[in-house]
Design a protein around this motif. Structure first.
Motif, PDB file in Angstrom:
ATOM      1  N   LYS A 183       0.843  -1.203   0.000  1.00 32.06           N
ATOM      2  CA  LYS A 183       0.000   0.000   0.000  1.00 32.06           C
ATOM      3  C   LYS A 183       0.871   1.242   0.000  1.00 32.06           C
ATOM      4  CE  LYS A 183      -4.302  -1.440   2.231  1.00 32.06           C
ATOM      5  NZ  LYS A 183      -5.108  -1.217   1.043  1.00 32.06           N
ATOM      6  N   LEU A 184       2.004   1.155   0.688  1.00 30.00           N
ATOM      7  CA  LEU A 184       2.886   2.297   0.840  1.00 30.00           C
ATOM      8  C   LEU A 184       4.332   1.838   0.688  1.00 30.00           C
ATOM      9  CD1 LEU A 184       3.478   5.262   1.714  1.00 30.00           C
ATOM     10  CD2 LEU A 184       3.434   4.440   4.078  1.00 30.00           C
ATOM     11  N   MET A 217       0.641   8.311  -6.250  1.00 25.21           N
ATOM     12  CA  MET A 217      -0.061   7.031  -6.172  1.00 25.21           C
ATOM     13  C   MET A 217       0.107   6.344  -7.516  1.00 25.21           C
ATOM     14  SD  MET A 217      -1.906   5.640  -3.784  1.00 25.21           S
ATOM     15  CE  MET A 217      -2.946   4.207  -3.605  1.00 25.21           C
ATOM     16  N   TYR A 266      -0.851   3.008  -9.959  1.00 26.94           N
ATOM     17  CA  TYR A 266      -1.781   1.907 -10.179  1.00 26.94           C
ATOM     18  C   TYR A 266      -1.321   1.077 -11.368  1.00 26.94           C
ATOM     19  CZ  TYR A 266      -5.163   4.453  -7.276  1.00 26.94           C
ATOM     20  OH  TYR A 266      -5.799   5.106  -6.251  1.00 26.94           O
ATOM     21  N   GLY A 326      -3.394  -0.047  -5.925  1.00 29.15           N
ATOM     22  CA  GLY A 326      -2.487   1.084  -5.885  1.00 29.15           C
ATOM     23  C   GLY A 326      -1.414   0.995  -4.814  1.00 29.15           C
ATOM     24  N   THR A 327      -0.292   1.639  -5.095  1.00 23.45           N
ATOM     25  CA  THR A 327       0.800   1.776  -4.129  1.00 23.45           C
ATOM     26  C   THR A 327       1.163   3.252  -4.034  1.00 23.45           C
ATOM     27  OG1 THR A 327       1.744  -0.403  -4.623  1.00 23.45           O
ATOM     28  CG2 THR A 327       3.203   1.229  -3.596  1.00 23.45           C
ATOM     29  N   ARG A 328       1.179   3.746  -2.798  1.00 26.24           N
ATOM     30  CA  ARG A 328       1.607   5.135  -2.611  1.00 26.24           C
ATOM     31  C   ARG A 328       3.112   5.146  -2.447  1.00 26.24           C
ATOM     32  NH1 ARG A 328      -0.531   9.711  -2.156  1.00 26.24           N
ATOM     33  NH2 ARG A 328      -2.650   8.896  -1.835  1.00 26.24           N
TER      34      ARG A 328
END
Lengths: 109, 117
Positions: free
Chosen positions: A9-10, A84, A86, A102-104
């Motif tokens: 996620k992050l 962000m 995707y 998504g990955t922040r």
């Protein structure tokens, strides 16, 4: 089932460090794969697509059919890369897109 | 060119009501796709319109319907709203080719934030 998985996620990295954003997909055919990016207070926009094999803003992504992955890489992260990201898949013969969660990416000074 | 525009920006409705969202594509584009993005999730494909017809649909119930006008603008209608319909609704436009499955670059709008109470 057709699915796109982004396990992180992050992701936080320091400026100048290499970056790899992971994307795995589940699809039995030959997919079209994309990376989209959304900068702060901006719209979602295409970063790159695998068929063009371009390098955009220093980012590259290689399709690995054996591992069903399409990881996004950049050798030296910049603060302006914070956004962000995707990963998306379009099954062949269709007009639809399947996005990951998504990955922040945070690039620290 | 303002790119893809969407209206309204925000909308608050109550359960059971109906809502219409609007999208104008980027100049020169004739294809419009709609997505639902719930909080913390990626966009989910609802459907795509080309030549005023729905040519691809995602896994959404019939409560979600759409329309495309001769000027290529599009509407998304959602009937019998549920709390779970609260989300950001994105419109994306692209250039299509008749009879060819071709994934052109999509340009996204800013979205409409729908809240269902």
């Amino acid at each position: 089932a057709q699915r796109v998985t982004q396990p992180e996620k992050l992701l936080s990295v320091f400026k100048g460090a290499p970056v790899e954003l992971k994307c795995n997909y589940s699809y039995s055919g030959s997919p079209e794969l994309f990376w989209y990016v959304q900068y702060s207070r901006q719209r979602l926009q295409l970063l790159l697509r695998h068929i063009s094999r371009e390098s955009i803003k220093g980012f590259t992504a290689d399709l690995n059919k054996g591992e069903t992955s399409f990881h996004l890489k950049k050798p030296f992260a910049q603060e302006e890369d914070s956004a962000m990201y995707y990963c998306a898949l379009s099954p062949s013969g269709t007009y639809k897109y399947i996005f990951g969660t998504g990955t922040r990416l945070k690039v620290l000074a | 060119d303002a790119g893809v525009t969407q209206s309204p920006t925000h909308l608050i409705k109550t359960r059971g009501q109906q809502v219409t969202l609007r999208c104008s594509p980027k100049s020169g584009h004739d294809t419009v796709s709609w997505y639902q993005q719930a909080l913390g999730q990626g966009p989910q494909f609802i459907f795509q319109y080309y030549e005023e017809e729905e040519r691809q649909r995602g896994n959404f119930p019939d409560r979600f319907s759409g329309h495309q006008f001769p000027n290529y603008s599009s509407e998304l209608n959602v009937n019998a709203l549920l709390l779970g319909d609260s989300a950001l609704y994105l419109c994306a436009s692209s250039f299509g080719l008749a009879g060819v499955v071709y994934t052109d670059t999509q340009y996204f709008g800013p979205g409409t934030r729908l809240t269902v109470l």
